[in-house]
Design an enzyme around this catalytic site. Structure first.
Site, PDB file in Angstrom:
ATOM      1  N   GLY B  52       0.803  -1.258   0.059  1.00  0.00           N
ATOM      2  CA  GLY B  52       0.218  -0.025  -0.048  1.00  0.00           C
ATOM      3  C   GLY B  52       0.842   1.262  -0.003  1.00  0.00           C
ATOM      4  CB  CYS B  53      -0.093   4.772  -0.489  1.00  0.00           C
ATOM      5  SG  CYS B  53       0.787   6.252  -0.902  1.00  0.00           S
ATOM      6  CD  GLN B  54      -0.657   6.615   4.452  1.00  0.00           C
ATOM      7  OE1 GLN B  54      -0.308   6.703   5.530  1.00  0.00           O
ATOM      8  NE2 GLN B  54      -0.746   7.760   3.386  1.00  0.00           N
TER       9      GLN B  54
END
Lengths: 415, 144
Positions: B52-54
């Site tokens: 994911g991006c996070q």
């Protein structure tokens, strides 16, 4: 840390400024909104919102070609923004101001036109270790195509460019230096004038990414002798979908067009075309008229407050944030350069940034968490991401107190 | 295991009904995250990674004795707590039941905002990954 950033005098009426931003006056999760994600995008003052509304309600027409009154009004307002931008960034000619969708498009335009025409096998492109993906990937794409080499200017642990190393990297093969003015992840302000001077000694062209600096710092492209400068409207209190590419006139004249279509042509025959003069050569198709017109309102907003006042005030916010956050147990600041814009990243050894972001949102506080589109930089700093608070002229000391309280609450929840 | 996917969802909704503020709710999810057994290092593979991006999520599935069991981990604790709920609901059921399941508990416990969380890290995409893994097992069953 950050000891050389001085808390300067300012004479801004922050309460009055806040009244110009309707979006700030709302509850998020039953708490008054604290918006500290200004490096991602700034909020818009009424003047910008009104300019958009006004254009669609009174002036909407396609520009440059129409002979009727509305078309003339829209054209005049559109071109007024070009003049305003020219003054705002200290350019010499209005023909040097090209409207784009934003910083990313500006960089891609230079990579695909100047890059395609000028780069060849074995040429070198210098980027800094702190570049945003948008000032990295377009160069990787053209470098791959042209078999050119990308070299990275390293940084120290505080997040400052190693200028000696930069000087060492420059040589006769260096064709382009593309460097960010202010880092979106770290806040570092890079010494642009010096970077340009050194590059020019070796005949290299310099592109400055001004996405994070234009709302905070004086921009003087001509004085710096920068070859290209790019920024986005939405990070300078203006609308999304509009940005600016500045290029030195001689360079822009020599570059082939970017996209083909209406507006950018001089004459079209069945067997070919000639292209239009600057700046229209690079503005194919109907431009983003409303947003370009409203961008002027944003630049006027900044001019009325004064960049010096804004910078002083934002510095005092940054200093205050340091003083509040540095006491939090386990917090480590990321980005501790001497010269910074009002951006502060931090990490906790035992709390994931995403977890922190979720809890702060529950408290009505908007910050940014993640890698900030700077994955190579995160790798260099041996972290996976940070939490980032970024301040604009409408933020207050009280909001930083709320951030501190929110972080304390999160710490209690996670430990 | 006799308890159905539906029954487990009802259990979780019941568990959450005692919380009247978000602090307690999140404290509970964080607790769930901490309690979730860490995934064995050999399962923290590239194929099991939901990037994911996070944050990062690893999701491992096993098909044994006619049922599917899920094992998960994440570097972020709230996400880990939320996946632990998905693991609790979907583990121990047949691939067919998992594929056909309708997970309404996320909405009912007030976690719907996490369904569309940033990029591929949302609960929705984790749920999808779990269903896809179950579907592959189902196809294998049919092929055998």
């Amino acid at each position: 840390m950050g000891t050389t950033i001085q808390t300067l005098e300012h004479n801004l009426d922050i309460a009055e400024i806040r009244r110009q931003f309707p979006v700030l006056n709302q509850q998020v999760n039953d708490k008054p909104l604290v918006y500290l994600d200004n490096a991602a995008t700034t909020q818009k003052p009424l003047a910008v919102i009104d300019a958009l509304k006004n254009y669609y309600q009174k002036d909407n027409a396609n520009i440059h070609r129409g002979i009727h009154t509305l078309a003339e009004r829209a054209t005049a307002d559109f071109e007024k923004t070009r003049d305003a931008v020219k003054t705002f960034i200290g350019a010499e000619y209005r023909e040097e101001i090209i409207f784009t969708k934003g910083t990313t498009e500006g960089i891609n335009l230079v990579a695909q036109t100047w890059g395609r025409a000028n780069l060849k096998e074995g040429d070198e492109i210098l980027l800094s270790a702190m570049e945003h993906h948008s000032n990295m990937v377009p160069w990787q794409m053209i470098a791959h195509e042209k078999k050119a080499l990308i070299k990275i200017i390293p940084i120290n642990d505080a997040g400052e460019l190693l200028m000696d190393e930069y000087e060492q990297l420059l040589n006769s093969r260096t064709k382009l230096v593309a460097v960010v003015h202010a880092s979106n992840a770290l806040g570092t302000i890079n010494p642009i004038k010096q970077i340009v001077q050194l590059a020019h000694r070796h005949g290299a062209v310099v592109l400055i990414d001004g996405a994070q600096s234009t709302s905070h710092l004086d921009i003087a492209v001509s004085d710096w002798s920068a070859d290209f400068f790019v920024f986005s409207g939405h990070k300078v209190y203006g609308p999304t979908g509009v940005g600016v590419l500045y290029g030195k006139r001689a360079l822009l004249e020599a570059m082939p067009p970017y996209q083909g279509g209406g507006e950018m042509i001089g004459e079209v025959r069945y067997d070919g075309f000639t292209w239009n003069e600057l700046p229209y050569k690079f503005e194919a198709g109907t431009p983003n008229i409303a947003d370009v017109i409203a961008l002027k309102a944003a630049l006027d907003f900044i001019d009325v407050l004064g960049k010096q006042n804004i910078r002083s005030y934002e510095n005092s916010l940054l200093q205050y944030a340091y003083s509040k956050l540095e006491h939090l147990e386990g917090l480590r600041f990321i980005g501790t350069a001497k010269e910074k814009v009002s951006i502060q990243s931090f990490v906790f050894n035992d709390i994931h940034h995403q977890d922190l972001g979720i809890i702060l949102d529950k408290e009505g506080i908007a910050i940014r968490t993640g890698h900030h589109c700077t994955q190579p930089l995160m790798g260099r700093l041996a972290i996976t991401g940070t939490s980032r608070a970024s301040f604009a002229v409408y933020n207050t000391i009280e909001e930083i107190d709320r951030l501190e309280a929110g972080l304390k609450k999160a710490i209690k929840l996670f430990r | 295991m006799n308890i159905s996917i539906d029954d487990i969802q009802k259990e979780i909704i019941e568990d959450f009904s005692i919380f009247d503020n978000w602090d307690d709710k999140y404290a509970y999810i964080i607790e769930c995250g901490k309690k979730l057994k860490p995934l064995a290092p050999e399962y923290k593979t590239e194929t099991n990674l939901v990037r994911g991006c996070q944050s990062q999520v690893w999701l491992h599935a096993e098909h044994k004795d006619g049922v599917v069991n899920f094992y998960a981990d994440s570097d972020a604790i709230i996400v880990k707590g939320l996946i632990s709920l998905l693991v609790r609901v979907l583990s121990g059921h047949t691939a067919e039941h998992i594929v056909k399941s309708d997970l309404y508990f996320i909405d009912k416990i007030g976690m719907q905002s996490h369904l569309s969380m940033t990029r591929s890290n949302g609960l929705a995409s984790m749920l999808k990954t779990m269903k896809v893994k179950a579907l592959l097992f189902l196809e294998q069953e049919k092929a055998n």
